[in-house]
Design a protein around this motif. Structure first.
Motif, mmCIF file in Angstrom:
data_model
loop_
_atom_site.group_PDB
_atom_site.id
_atom_site.type_symbol
_atom_site.label_atom_id
_atom_site.label_comp_id
_atom_site.label_asym_id
_atom_site.label_seq_id
_atom_site.Cartn_x
_atom_site.Cartn_y
_atom_site.Cartn_z
ATOM 1 N N GLY A 46 0.519 -1.158 0.457
ATOM 2 C CA GLY A 46 0.083 0.094 0.519
ATOM 3 C C GLY A 46 0.732 1.736 0.035
ATOM 4 O O GLY A 46 2.120 1.423 0.460
ATOM 5 N N VAL A 47 0.191 2.443 -0.832
ATOM 6 C CA VAL A 47 1.066 3.495 -0.788
ATOM 7 C C VAL A 47 1.465 4.107 0.963
ATOM 8 O O VAL A 47 2.680 4.999 0.869
ATOM 9 C CB VAL A 47 0.657 4.066 -1.262
ATOM 10 C CG1 VAL A 47 0.750 5.719 -1.813
ATOM 11 C CG2 VAL A 47 0.464 3.685 -2.934
ATOM 12 N N ASN A 48 0.344 4.072 1.296
ATOM 13 C CA ASN A 48 0.680 4.784 2.844
ATOM 14 C C ASN A 48 1.338 4.201 3.925
ATOM 15 O O ASN A 48 1.966 4.745 4.698
ATOM 16 C CB ASN A 48 -1.063 4.678 3.714
ATOM 17 C CG ASN A 48 -2.408 5.386 2.889
ATOM 18 O OD1 ASN A 48 -1.923 6.700 2.247
ATOM 19 N ND2 ASN A 48 -3.918 5.637 2.677
ATOM 20 N N GLU A 49 0.810 2.840 3.708
ATOM 21 C CA GLU A 49 2.163 2.116 4.664
ATOM 22 C C GLU A 49 3.205 1.935 4.025
ATOM 23 O O GLU A 49 4.513 2.227 4.768
ATOM 24 C CB GLU A 49 1.634 0.210 4.442
ATOM 25 C CG GLU A 49 0.356 -0.330 4.696
ATOM 26 C CD GLU A 49 -0.946 -0.146 4.018
ATOM 27 O OE1 GLU A 49 -0.593 1.522 3.329
ATOM 28 O OE2 GLU A 49 -2.148 0.039 4.739
ATOM 29 N N SER A 50 3.707 1.744 3.220
ATOM 30 C CA SER A 50 4.999 2.426 2.673
ATOM 31 C C SER A 50 5.689 3.547 3.240
ATOM 32 O O SER A 50 6.924 3.950 3.313
ATOM 33 C CB SER A 50 4.824 2.516 0.853
ATOM 34 O OG SER A 50 4.450 1.023 0.114
ATOM 35 N N LEU A 51 4.372 5.285 3.258
ATOM 36 C CA LEU A 51 5.338 6.219 3.396
ATOM 37 C C LEU A 51 5.074 6.317 4.842
ATOM 38 O O LEU A 51 6.046 7.174 5.848
ATOM 39 C CB LEU A 51 4.330 7.308 3.393
ATOM 40 C CG LEU A 51 4.322 8.891 2.952
ATOM 41 C CD1 LEU A 51 5.195 9.127 2.336
ATOM 42 C CD2 LEU A 51 2.937 9.339 3.086
ATOM 43 N N GLN A 52 4.243 5.633 5.673
ATOM 44 C CA GLN A 52 4.559 5.557 7.428
ATOM 45 C C GLN A 52 6.304 5.333 7.276
ATOM 46 O O GLN A 52 7.063 5.514 7.545
ATOM 47 C CB GLN A 52 3.610 4.727 7.588
ATOM 48 C CG GLN A 52 2.350 5.461 7.733
ATOM 49 C CD GLN A 52 1.242 4.583 8.096
ATOM 50 O OE1 GLN A 52 1.537 3.260 8.198
ATOM 51 N NE2 GLN A 52 0.137 4.962 8.540
#
Length: 274
Positions: A46-52
């Protein structure tokens, strides 16, 4: 007991394998929070998980990865300078403690600058199509800053300097002496490429091999720079002696008196560590 011939060669080889593996494991253990988030980053989709995970790596890197890498460089420094029998465990953690503050502060600055430049590059390349030249400049600066990390860690363990001097000189050396740094990058790329095929090699030898190669090139660069500085200094002294040959005795005495220890103070601005 000292082995000779083929047995001696095998014994020395196993000694070096053990040194590299042991120091690399110490480095991984002390950097484990960073690598935990890195591995997690590679596993999530996921994009959000990667950003986190990116944010998490950026936050923990100055407090874990940077001090551990400085300690690793302190170990390989001894090897490059001809002291392979140093006690790795005690040297690693002594250097970790001694260089923690400088490496942490430097890590904070490096992470902030890298993030800012990366964001600027992305914005200019994607949002402002007519200003992509600025994005290209940011990319070049980003690469120079990232590559200067090799010199940054080498200077932390090799010289007594404040953090501002270390960061400034690390970047300057990268710019004015690029060939050794390019050799370091290429060697590191080879290690990482082989490690991508055989992950066990990265686990046991990746960090220590790259650190050794990086400090080897740094030490060769500074040795050459010192030799050039000595030649220039010797030439200046010879010119001064030649110019002073026609001066009367009193003037010569005044010129020779000078301020005692000036040269020592100048050279002592960046004294080498033991």
């Amino acid at each position: 007991m000292e082995f000779k011939g083929a047995m001696g060669g095998i014994y020395r080889l196993t000694e070096w394998i053990t040194r590299f593996a042991y120091s690399n494991i110490l480095w991984l253990v002390c950097s484990s929070p960073f690598f935990f988030f890195l591995v997690t980053r590679l596993m999530v989709t996921g994009v959000n998980e990667s950003l986190q995970m990116n944010w998490a790596m950026g936050i923990v890197a100055p407090f874990t990865l940077f001090p551990a890498t400085a300690a690793l460089f302190a170990v390989v420094r001894k090897w490059v300078m001809g002291d392979p029998d140093v006690k790795i465990f005690s040297l690693f953690f002594r250097s970790y403690k001694e260089n923690y503050k400088q490496s942490m502060i430097g890590g904070i600055f490096y992470v902030l600058l890298l993030v800012i430049m990366m964001v600027d590059y992305t914005v200019y390349m994607t949002q402002f199509k007519n200003m992509q030249i600025i994005g290209i400049v940011m990319l070049i600066l980003l690469i120079v800053l990232f590559v200067s990390l090799f010199n940054f860690f080498s200077m932390i363990v090799h010289y007594h300097m404040n953090i501002r001097q270390i960061m400034k000189n690390a970047v300057l050396i990268t710019i004015i002496r690029p060939f050794r740094v390019i050799a370091t990058v290429l060697g590191s790329a080879v290690v990482l490429f082989i490690g991508s095929k055989y992950p066990a090699l990265i686990f046991f030898f990746g960090g220590s091999l790259i650190a050794y190669w990086a400090f080897f090139n740094f030490y060769a660069t500074f040795t050459k720079m010192q030799e050039q500085a000595e030649r220039i200094k010797q030439k200046e002294l010879e010119e001064q002696e030649a110019a002073g040959a026609g001066i009367d005795l009193e003037a010569s005495s005044d010129a020779a008196g000078g301020e005692p220890g000036d040269g020592d103070r100048r050279s002592g601005e960046a004294t080498r560590k033991d």
